[in-house]
Scaffold this motif. Structure first.
Motif, PDB file in Angstrom:
ATOM      1  N   ASN A   1       4.696   3.507   6.611  1.00  0.00           N
ATOM      2  CA  ASN A   1       5.929   3.493   7.142  1.00  0.00           C
ATOM      3  C   ASN A   1       7.018   2.714   6.443  1.00  0.00           C
ATOM      4  OD1 ASN A   1       5.071   1.077   8.004  1.00  0.00           O
ATOM      5  ND2 ASN A   1       5.385   1.031   9.954  1.00  0.00           N
TER       6      ASN A   1
ATOM      7  N   CYS B   1       0.906   0.310   5.366  1.00  0.00           N
ATOM      8  CA  CYS B   1       1.070   1.242   6.083  1.00  0.00           C
ATOM      9  C   CYS B   1       2.082   2.178   5.461  1.00  0.00           C
ATOM     10  CB  CYS B   1       1.878   0.442   7.221  1.00  0.00           C
ATOM     11  SG  CYS B   1       0.911  -0.507   8.163  1.00  0.00           S
TER      12      CYS B   1
ATOM     13  N   LEU C   1      -1.479  -5.123  12.899  1.00  0.00           N
ATOM     14  CA  LEU C   1      -0.598  -4.070  12.106  1.00  0.00           C
ATOM     15  C   LEU C   1       0.637  -4.248  12.643  1.00  0.00           C
ATOM     16  CD1 LEU C   1      -3.086  -0.998  11.678  1.00  0.00           C
ATOM     17  CD2 LEU C   1      -2.411  -2.712   9.948  1.00  0.00           C
TER      18      LEU C   1
ATOM     19  N   THR D   1       6.359  -0.383   5.258  1.00  0.00           N
ATOM     20  CA  THR D   1       6.144  -2.104   5.289  1.00  0.00           C
ATOM     21  C   THR D   1       5.316  -2.590   3.986  1.00  0.00           C
ATOM     22  OG1 THR D   1       4.156  -1.777   6.926  1.00  0.00           O
ATOM     23  CG2 THR D   1       6.565  -2.007   7.590  1.00  0.00           C
TER      24      THR D   1
ATOM     25  N   MET E   1      -2.397   4.460   7.234  1.00  0.00           N
ATOM     26  CA  MET E   1      -2.404   3.394   6.108  1.00  0.00           C
ATOM     27  C   MET E   1      -2.998   3.981   4.790  1.00  0.00           C
ATOM     28  SD  MET E   1      -4.352   0.375   8.401  1.00  0.00           S
ATOM     29  CE  MET E   1      -5.619   1.331   8.213  1.00  0.00           C
TER      30      MET E   1
ATOM     31  N   CYS F   1       2.664   1.921  12.972  1.00  0.00           N
ATOM     32  CA  CYS F   1       1.567   1.982  11.629  1.00  0.00           C
ATOM     33  C   CYS F   1       0.795   2.788  12.216  1.00  0.00           C
ATOM     34  CB  CYS F   1       1.314   0.715  11.152  1.00  0.00           C
ATOM     35  SG  CYS F   1       0.022   0.721   9.702  1.00  0.00           S
TER      36      CYS F   1
END
Length: 395
Positions: free
Chosen positions: A334, A332, A356, A336, A363, A360
């Motif tokens: 973001n 992702c 997920l 992570t 990706m 998110c």
């Protein structure tokens, strides 16, 4: 950036123009050595252009010697007035006469009248620019900058950073939409300059649907810049507008190998001994990894689906006993941890993602490959990667 900062920013650039000491000195050289205005006026007192040149030369000398511009202008106002009387189109004479006025209203009237006669003279236009700044009329300010840059494109390095700072304020987007119509060469050059300015990119994305002067190169630069700073949704909107390809709903089925518009299409590594490239017919992705090379070899962005999904891959990577050194990684944007990391020991496989992380929205789908020193080169092709919505029945 608050729009109130625009006067200060543009004033910095105006300081580099003809009413500043630096360009005053430049004017001394260009006027006195090539035109000899004193000689011209002495020989023919009715020579309006000669009187204008003489007045501007004397004004420039005074400014270069650190005399206040207003005082220098007043000392040469009579000569400037005589120049106007014999040649009503003498722009530098109007500029001096305007600077000499204490009354702001009268100064504005002189500039308005002169600007109607001449929109090309840099001295005059710089004063008009200052007038609009003092009045906080940003529409006319940007319009005047447009006029200056049309005639004097060499001042782009001074004004492009200022315009980009102005564009960082969302309030100016409608003003730029009106100005940047493609009728001047500087418009597209400024747009491409602004794609390199982090603070301007988001508003460039807002501006993009309102302008026709953008080209594909601009769109690609903007998309890459926005994605690099994490503005994926804004980058996606520009990508959709530029290509007509919808990213807002992730389609199921095979992904093609187009790499014209990364990161929403593939970005391939192309280095000596480490490269990925579509086959000639575009049906497969060809890989080559020399021993001692490795890492991310191809990647792209995908919009995250709402529910469970799977990634299916069909490849022919050789030698077979080194396939474990190639992998598929899904992460992702973001920040992570990867939601999928799968080595490619088998030539086909379906890899399930049940859920997920929160937030998110997008990706990165990455293909990694490595050939260790002392082993064979890794080569072959990936025939297809598909996104399969819903639950999978297994690998």
């Amino acid at each position: 950036m608050a729009i109130a900062k625009l006067p200060r920013l543009i004033a910095i650039s105006i300081a580099s123009l003809t009413l500043a000491a630096a360009l005053g000195a430049q004017a001394i050289s260009s006027v006195s050595t090539r035109k000899q205005p004193a000689v011209a006026v002495a020989a023919f007192p009715a020579n309006g252009l000669g009187r204008e040149a003489l007045a501007f030369q004397n004004f420039s000398v005074a400014v270069a010697q650190e005399t206040e511009p207003a005082a220098a202008a007043k000392a040469n106002a009579n000569e400037a007035l005589q120049a106007i009387k014999t040649d009503p189109l003498a722009p530098k004479a109007y500029a001096i006469l305007a600077v000499a006025q204490d009354d702001e209203g009268l100064r504005g009237e002189i500039l308005d009248a002169a600007a109607q006669l001449n929109r090309r003279d840099l001295n005059l236009q710089s004063l008009v620019l200052k007038k609009h700044l003092d009045a906080q009329d940003y529409a006319k300010t940007i319009d005047t900058l447009d006029q200056i840059l049309r005639v004097h494109p060499t001042y782009s390095p001074e004004f492009f950073p200022v315009l980009a700072e102005a564009l960082a304020d969302e309030e100016t987007v409608p003003l730029f939409a009106e100005i940047l119509d493609g009728s001047s060469d500087w418009h597209l050059r400024f747009l491409k300059f602004a794609t390199r300015q982090r603070n301007a990119r988001v508003n460039l994305a807002l501006l993009r649907p309102q302008i026709s002067s953008a080209d594909l190169d601009f769109d690609k630069r903007l998309v890459v810049g926005l994605a690099a700073q994490g503005e994926i949704a804004a980058a996606s909107s520009v990508y959709e507008l530029a290509t007509g390809n919808g990213q807002q709903a992730m389609q199921s089925g095979p992904l093609d190998w187009s790499g014209e518009f990364p990161p929403f299409e593939w970005q391939f590594v192309d280095e000596a001994g480490f490269r990925a490239q579509p086959s000639r017919d575009g049906e497969e992705l060809e890989l080559f990894v020399r021993p001692g090379k490795g890492g991310l070899i191809a990647g792209r962005l995908l919009q995250a689906p709402d529910g469970p999904f799977a990634i299916w891959i069909d490849h022919d990577i050789k030698p077979a006993h080194q396939r474990e050194d190639a992998s598929l990684v899904l992460t992702c944007t973001n920040g992570t941890a990867p939601v999928l990391t799968q080595t490619l020991e088998r030539p086909t496989g379906t890899f399930q993602v049940q859920a997920l992380p929160q937030d998110c929205d997008y990706m990165v789908l990455a293909i990694n490959a490595r050939a260790w020193t002392g082993r064979s080169a890794l080569r072959g092709s990936i025939k297809q990667i598909s996104v399969l919505p819903g639950a999978s029945t297994g690998n």
